[in-house]
Design a protein around this motif. Structure first.
Motif, PDB file in Angstrom:
ATOM      1  N   GLU A 258      55.840  33.706 -77.502  1.00  0.00           N
ATOM      2  CA  GLU A 258      55.926  34.732 -78.539  1.00  0.00           C
ATOM      3  C   GLU A 258      55.048  34.320 -79.709  1.00  0.00           C
ATOM      4  N   LEU A 259      54.395  35.287 -80.293  1.00  0.00           N
ATOM      5  CA  LEU A 259      53.485  34.995 -81.384  1.00  0.00           C
ATOM      6  C   LEU A 259      53.674  35.998 -82.505  1.00  0.00           C
ATOM      7  N   SER A 260      54.029  35.494 -83.678  1.00  0.00           N
ATOM      8  CA  SER A 260      54.144  36.316 -84.870  1.00  0.00           C
ATOM      9  C   SER A 260      52.946  36.015 -85.765  1.00  0.00           C
ATOM     10  N   VAL A 261      52.242  37.062 -86.207  1.00  0.00           N
ATOM     11  CA  VAL A 261      51.016  36.859 -86.965  1.00  0.00           C
ATOM     12  C   VAL A 261      51.018  37.692 -88.245  1.00  0.00           C
ATOM     13  N   HIS A 262      50.152  37.311 -89.164  1.00  0.00           N
ATOM     14  CA  HIS A 262      49.933  38.064 -90.386  1.00  0.00           C
ATOM     15  C   HIS A 262      49.435  39.466 -90.034  1.00  0.00           C
ATOM     16  N   LYS A 263      49.992  40.479 -90.633  1.00  0.00           N
ATOM     17  CA  LYS A 263      49.727  41.851 -90.212  1.00  0.00           C
ATOM     18  C   LYS A 263      48.543  42.505 -90.915  1.00  0.00           C
ATOM     19  N   GLY A 264      47.919  41.790 -91.831  1.00  0.00           N
ATOM     20  CA  GLY A 264      46.774  42.369 -92.514  1.00  0.00           C
ATOM     21  C   GLY A 264      45.456  41.905 -91.927  1.00  0.00           C
TER      22      GLY A 264
END
Length: 439
Positions: free
Chosen positions: A315-321
């Protein structure tokens, strides 16, 4: 997560130092091996080292290769495949995925077999035959060297003349100056459009759903002029499996699964309103792409690569901008001149005018008793990153951070990310590539 053991391997030049440093700072046990004698000091004081990576394979929970090269030959894919056969968890390629980068003709064959549209291209192993082809089929072409010499980035040439006369002149010059090293070259028809790279992380079975889209800036000077370099800076954002992904890397998912590939794979493309035209693969980490990607990770970097190597549905959570990364370089980059390097750059102190180090990433650097210094031979000590809700905000943060760095003789491009603001973003959205998935 519990502490894991990561073994990083640079079988040629040192490239992966910053990722090793990041995972080490997260509390994991790290060992880093560097083959190139001129690079062995890189990362000293930041990352624990080893002089014999093969002796540490049994120690490691994950082995990470940073490139396809073993000296002047491809080969880390073979090493990675052998380790996987022994039951080791490895981030790295295979002999065939290494071949994607080393042999551009083979890469195009793989794309075509998987149903991906390609640009007209021809492979030549004789300069005179290439010159004759251009004269008989006048048009603008791109010259792309094959084999080890393709690492000399300034040899890539993008033609401008409609009759191809500039390309034939460059080929004659290459024959005289590089004929002894250039095993061959690809001539690719030049296509106008937006250049964008699609980058995915593959876990041996499938792509992680979070996809990276990045924009490289390879020329030395602002305005995209001057000699080609490995990379002067990158802008990027993350999205899902949209049309741009599905028509490029998405079509290779089954092929990569058959290969058992694990890691990052990037396909650089030219896109216009009519079609997508793949240019070249990077079947490994990109530099400084991985540094900027790492900056945008909001979940654990170590956990992600542990799960990726083990096929644990990472799973990978990243900066959304948006994110911007700029490479800080020193003389004589991108050229080799030992005297200039010795006089201007070797062992130079890296000084910061503030206490914070957010967005500061190491490439060819070392830490000597708390003092950051330039290391190695290449003159690429740092990458500085920024992120924001807009590309402009990401640019502002990045360049504000650069203003706090003092190294004598440093230089960098001050226009990274501007192409998106000046129209690339609007065009890609208008053409329908970055919206919801479509056929």
């Amino acid at each position: 997560m519990e502490s894991r053991r990561f073994l990083f391997v640079s079988a040629d030049a040192a490239l992966i130092t910053d990722l090793a440093w990041q995972i080490h700072r997260e509390g994991h046990d790290v060992k880093y091996y560097i083959e190139a004698a001129t690079d062995k000091e890189i990362g000293d004081g930041f990352v624990p080292k080893t002089d014999d990576w093969k002796a540490d394979v049994d120690w490691a929970d994950v082995v990470i290769f940073d490139d396809i090269w073993v000296g002047s030959d491809i080969g880390t894919g073979t090493l990675a495949q052998e380790l996987r056969a022994q039951g080791k968890a490895v981030v790295g390629g295979t002999p065939n995925t290494d071949h994607l980068e080393e042999d551009r003709g083979y890469a195009m064959e793989v794309l075509e077999e998987q149903g991906v549209n390609t640009i007209e291209h021809h492979i030549f192993y004789d300069f005179d035959e290439g010159i004759q082809h251009v004269q008989e089929n006048p048009a603008p072409y791109v010259i792309k060297p094959l084999g080890e010499v393709q690492n000399v980035k300034r040899l890539l040439y993008v033609g401008n003349e409609a009759d191809g006369s500039d390309v034939t002149s460059v080929l004659r010059a290459y024959k005289k100056a590089w004929g002894h090293r250039m095993k061959g070259f690809q001539l690719q028809r030049k296509v106008e459009g937006v250049e964008v790279a699609v980058c995915g992380f593959f876990d041996g079975n499938q792509f992680v759903d979070t996809v990276n889209f990045n924009f490289e800036h390879k020329k030395l000077f602002p305005g995209n002029i001057g000699p080609s370099t490995g990379e002067m800076g990158t802008s990027m954002f993350w999205a899902g499996r949209n049309r741009l992904f599905e028509q490029t890397l998405g079509k290779l998912e089954e092929w990569l699964a058959d290969e058992g590939y694990v890691g990052s794979i990037d396909l650089n493309c030219i896109v216009n309103e009519h079609s997508i035209y793949p240019l070249e693969f990077t079947p490994r980490f990109g530099y400084p792409t991985i540094t900027l990607q790492e900056e945008s990770f909001e979940s654990s970097t170590g956990q992600f690569f542990y799960d990726l190597a083990h096929g644990n549905a990472p799973e990978l959570s990243v900066h959304k901008g948006y994110q911007v990364g700029v490479r800080i370089v020193l003389p004589p980059f991108p050229f080799n001149d030992e005297q200039t390097y010795d006089e201007s750059s070797r062992n130079a102190a890296i000084v910061f005018e503030t206490e914070h180090r957010e967005g500061i990433h190491i490439e060819d650097a070392k830490n000597v008793d708390g003092q950051w210094r330039v290391a190695g031979e290449s003159g690429m000590p740092l990458v500085v990153t920024g992120k924001g809700k807009t590309m402009q905000k990401a640019r502002e943060q990045c360049y504000d951070r650069i203003d706090d760095i003092v190294i004598p003789n440093l230089y960098y491009r001050d226009d990274i990310g501007e192409r998106w603001i000046d129209g690339d973003g609007d065009q890609l959205l208008a053409w329908g590539y970055l919206g919801p998935q479509s056929a």
